[in-house]
Structures are given as C-alpha cells and as structure tokens.
Write a protein that holds these residues in place. Sequence first.
Motif, PDB file in Angstrom:
ATOM      1  N   ASP A   1     -52.046  16.118  54.207  1.00 16.54           N
ATOM      2  CA  ASP A   1     -51.032  16.127  55.262  1.00 16.54           C
ATOM      3  C   ASP A   1     -50.493  14.723  55.483  1.00 16.54           C
ATOM      4  O   ASP A   1     -51.077  13.741  55.041  1.00 16.54           O
ATOM      5  CB  ASP A   1     -51.626  16.647  56.574  1.00 16.54           C
ATOM      6  CG  ASP A   1     -52.037  18.112  56.481  1.00 16.54           C
ATOM      7  OD1 ASP A   1     -51.448  18.833  55.653  1.00 16.54           O
ATOM      8  OD2 ASP A   1     -52.938  18.511  57.238  1.00 16.54           O
ATOM      9  N   ARG A   2     -49.388  14.643  56.203  1.00 17.57           N
ATOM     10  CA  ARG A   2     -48.786  13.351  56.518  1.00 17.57           C
ATOM     11  C   ARG A   2     -48.484  13.271  58.006  1.00 17.57           C
ATOM     12  O   ARG A   2     -48.201  14.278  58.652  1.00 17.57           O
ATOM     13  CB  ARG A   2     -47.508  13.132  55.722  1.00 17.57           C
ATOM     14  CG  ARG A   2     -47.754  12.972  54.236  1.00 17.57           C
ATOM     15  CD  ARG A   2     -46.470  12.591  53.537  1.00 17.57           C
ATOM     16  NE  ARG A   2     -46.680  12.433  52.116  1.00 17.57           N
ATOM     17  CZ  ARG A   2     -46.927  11.261  51.524  1.00 17.57           C
ATOM     18  NH1 ARG A   2     -46.967  10.173  52.230  1.00 17.57           N
ATOM     19  NH2 ARG A   2     -47.121  11.201  50.225  1.00 17.57           N
ATOM     20  N   HIS A   3     -48.538  12.042  58.534  1.00 17.93           N
ATOM     21  CA  HIS A   3     -48.127  11.779  59.913  1.00 17.93           C
ATOM     22  C   HIS A   3     -46.603  11.758  59.968  1.00 17.93           C
ATOM     23  O   HIS A   3     -45.918  11.753  58.942  1.00 17.93           O
ATOM     24  CB  HIS A   3     -48.682  10.426  60.384  1.00 17.93           C
ATOM     25  CG  HIS A   3     -50.177  10.391  60.503  1.00 17.93           C
ATOM     26  ND1 HIS A   3     -50.870  11.053  61.477  1.00 17.93           N
ATOM     27  CD2 HIS A   3     -51.113   9.767  59.738  1.00 17.93           C
ATOM     28  CE1 HIS A   3     -52.165  10.837  61.332  1.00 17.93           C
ATOM     29  NE2 HIS A   3     -52.340  10.060  60.265  1.00 17.93           N
ATOM     30  N   ARG A   4     -46.043  11.683  61.163  1.00 23.49           N
ATOM     31  CA  ARG A   4     -44.588  11.659  61.318  1.00 23.49           C
ATOM     32  C   ARG A   4     -43.956  10.442  60.658  1.00 23.49           C
ATOM     33  O   ARG A   4     -42.810  10.497  60.206  1.00 23.49           O
ATOM     34  CB  ARG A   4     -44.217  11.662  62.792  1.00 23.49           C
ATOM     35  CG  ARG A   4     -44.489  12.979  63.453  1.00 23.49           C
ATOM     36  CD  ARG A   4     -44.071  12.936  64.898  1.00 23.49           C
ATOM     37  NE  ARG A   4     -44.512  14.155  65.561  1.00 23.49           N
ATOM     38  CZ  ARG A   4     -43.732  14.895  66.307  1.00 23.49           C
ATOM     39  NH1 ARG A   4     -42.489  14.538  66.510  1.00 23.49           N
ATOM     40  NH2 ARG A   4     -44.194  15.975  66.858  1.00 23.49           N
ATOM     41  N   ASP A   5     -44.681   9.330  60.606  1.00 23.13           N
ATOM     42  CA  ASP A   5     -44.116   8.120  59.993  1.00 23.13           C
ATOM     43  C   ASP A   5     -44.243   8.116  58.465  1.00 23.13           C
ATOM     44  O   ASP A   5     -43.836   7.171  57.802  1.00 23.13           O
ATOM     45  CB  ASP A   5     -44.762   6.866  60.574  1.00 23.13           C
ATOM     46  CG  ASP A   5     -46.254   6.758  60.277  1.00 23.13           C
ATOM     47  OD1 ASP A   5     -46.820   7.696  59.691  1.00 23.13           O
ATOM     48  OD2 ASP A   5     -46.847   5.730  60.628  1.00 23.13           O
ATOM     49  N   GLY A   6     -44.834   9.155  57.876  1.00 27.40           N
ATOM     50  CA  GLY A   6     -44.946   9.264  56.427  1.00 27.40           C
ATOM     51  C   GLY A   6     -46.295   8.847  55.868  1.00 27.40           C
ATOM     52  O   GLY A   6     -46.567   9.060  54.686  1.00 27.40           O
ATOM     53  N   SER A   7     -47.150   8.236  56.681  1.00 24.63           N
ATOM     54  CA  SER A   7     -48.474   7.842  56.190  1.00 24.63           C
ATOM     55  C   SER A   7     -49.376   9.069  56.078  1.00 24.63           C
ATOM     56  O   SER A   7     -49.148  10.088  56.721  1.00 24.63           O
ATOM     57  CB  SER A   7     -49.097   6.797  57.124  1.00 24.63           C
ATOM     58  OG  SER A   7     -49.265   7.334  58.417  1.00 24.63           O
TER      59      SER A   7
ATOM     60  N   THR B   1     -58.225  11.906  51.567  1.00 28.81           N
ATOM     61  CA  THR B   1     -56.936  12.339  52.078  1.00 28.81           C
ATOM     62  C   THR B   1     -56.944  13.855  52.237  1.00 28.81           C
ATOM     63  O   THR B   1     -57.535  14.575  51.426  1.00 28.81           O
ATOM     64  CB  THR B   1     -55.777  11.901  51.166  1.00 28.81           C
ATOM     65  OG1 THR B   1     -54.560  12.344  51.740  1.00 28.81           O
ATOM     66  CG2 THR B   1     -55.909  12.462  49.772  1.00 28.81           C
ATOM     67  N   THR B   2     -56.289  14.335  53.298  1.00 26.34           N
ATOM     68  CA  THR B   2     -56.232  15.769  53.565  1.00 26.34           C
ATOM     69  C   THR B   2     -55.015  16.414  52.928  1.00 26.34           C
ATOM     70  O   THR B   2     -54.913  17.632  52.888  1.00 26.34           O
ATOM     71  CB  THR B   2     -56.195  16.034  55.074  1.00 26.34           C
ATOM     72  OG1 THR B   2     -55.006  15.467  55.616  1.00 26.34           O
ATOM     73  CG2 THR B   2     -57.416  15.460  55.758  1.00 26.34           C
TER      74      THR B   2
ATOM     75  N   VAL C   1     -52.759  11.466  56.309  1.00 28.68           N
ATOM     76  CA  VAL C   1     -53.870  11.742  57.208  1.00 28.68           C
ATOM     77  C   VAL C   1     -55.153  11.550  56.401  1.00 28.68           C
ATOM     78  O   VAL C   1     -55.331  12.169  55.357  1.00 28.68           O
ATOM     79  CB  VAL C   1     -53.796  13.170  57.772  1.00 28.68           C
ATOM     80  CG1 VAL C   1     -55.002  13.467  58.646  1.00 28.68           C
ATOM     81  CG2 VAL C   1     -52.503  13.380  58.545  1.00 28.68           C
ATOM     82  N   LEU C   2     -56.033  10.658  56.861  1.00 25.78           N
ATOM     83  CA  LEU C   2     -57.255  10.331  56.139  1.00 25.78           C
ATOM     84  C   LEU C   2     -58.488  10.663  56.959  1.00 25.78           C
ATOM     85  O   LEU C   2     -58.485  10.551  58.192  1.00 25.78           O
ATOM     86  CB  LEU C   2     -57.277   8.842  55.791  1.00 25.78           C
ATOM     87  CG  LEU C   2     -56.114   8.328  54.948  1.00 25.78           C
ATOM     88  CD1 LEU C   2     -56.200   6.815  54.828  1.00 25.78           C
ATOM     89  CD2 LEU C   2     -56.107   8.966  53.585  1.00 25.78           C
ATOM     90  N   LEU C   3     -59.545  11.054  56.272  1.00 28.15           N
ATOM     91  CA  LEU C   3     -60.847  11.269  56.897  1.00 28.15           C
ATOM     92  C   LEU C   3     -61.803  10.214  56.365  1.00 28.15           C
ATOM     93  O   LEU C   3     -61.901  10.005  55.162  1.00 28.15           O
ATOM     94  CB  LEU C   3     -61.399  12.656  56.547  1.00 28.15           C
ATOM     95  CG  LEU C   3     -60.600  13.852  57.007  1.00 28.15           C
ATOM     96  CD1 LEU C   3     -61.220  15.119  56.458  1.00 28.15           C
ATOM     97  CD2 LEU C   3     -60.549  13.898  58.518  1.00 28.15           C
ATOM     98  N   ARG C   4     -62.506   9.544  57.251  1.00 28.22           N
ATOM     99  CA  ARG C   4     -63.507   8.551  56.856  1.00 28.22           C
ATOM    100  C   ARG C   4     -64.875   9.222  56.926  1.00 28.22           C
ATOM    101  O   ARG C   4     -65.282   9.724  57.973  1.00 28.22           O
ATOM    102  CB  ARG C   4     -63.451   7.360  57.801  1.00 28.22           C
ATOM    103  CG  ARG C   4     -64.311   6.229  57.366  1.00 28.22           C
ATOM    104  CD  ARG C   4     -64.038   5.004  58.222  1.00 28.22           C
ATOM    105  NE  ARG C   4     -64.846   3.904  57.759  1.00 28.22           N
ATOM    106  CZ  ARG C   4     -65.548   3.135  58.560  1.00 28.22           C
ATOM    107  NH1 ARG C   4     -65.509   3.311  59.843  1.00 28.22           N
ATOM    108  NH2 ARG C   4     -66.271   2.171  58.056  1.00 28.22           N
ATOM    109  N   VAL C   5     -65.590   9.227  55.796  1.00 28.18           N
ATOM    110  CA  VAL C   5     -66.880   9.907  55.706  1.00 28.18           C
ATOM    111  C   VAL C   5     -67.959   8.877  55.399  1.00 28.18           C
ATOM    112  O   VAL C   5     -67.815   8.056  54.502  1.00 28.18           O
ATOM    113  CB  VAL C   5     -66.849  10.989  54.595  1.00 28.18           C
ATOM    114  CG1 VAL C   5     -68.172  11.721  54.528  1.00 28.18           C
ATOM    115  CG2 VAL C   5     -65.707  11.954  54.837  1.00 28.18           C
TER     116      VAL C   5
END
Length: 61
Positions: free
Chosen positions: A26-32, A23-24, A34-38
């Motif tokens: 941060d959040r998207h507008r819908d509240g979820s 997880t970074t 922001v994830l990075l897949r590594v």
Amino acid sequence: MPVHAPNRPVCHHCDGFPVVTITTGDRHRDGSRVLLRVICHVCDGTGHAALPARALARTGW
C-alpha cells in the motif's frame, strides 16, 4: 586502543539481522510506501543468542 567485545553467538532465528522492514504494497497519500518494522522475538532485536547461565556466571556478567 580498541575495546574488544566478547564474542557472542549469532541468533539462529534471525541470523544476525534482528530488525527488518516489510512493505505491505500500500501507499500513503504522499506516495511513500506503508512499511512494517519487525523485530526478532527470540533475541529481542540484539542479533545475538543469549548466553547460557553457566557462561554468564563464569565471565562475571
């Protein structure tokens, strides 16, 4: 009858967990979140170490 796969050594860089999600903060507008897949760059996401060429020749891969 079960099919047994050959035992392959676990990747020593990722310890068998080749894909992780981070997880970074941060959040998207819908509240979820922001994830990075590594993906592990050494085993290319398989979780197993590459077999040496001589082992591949011996087993017939």
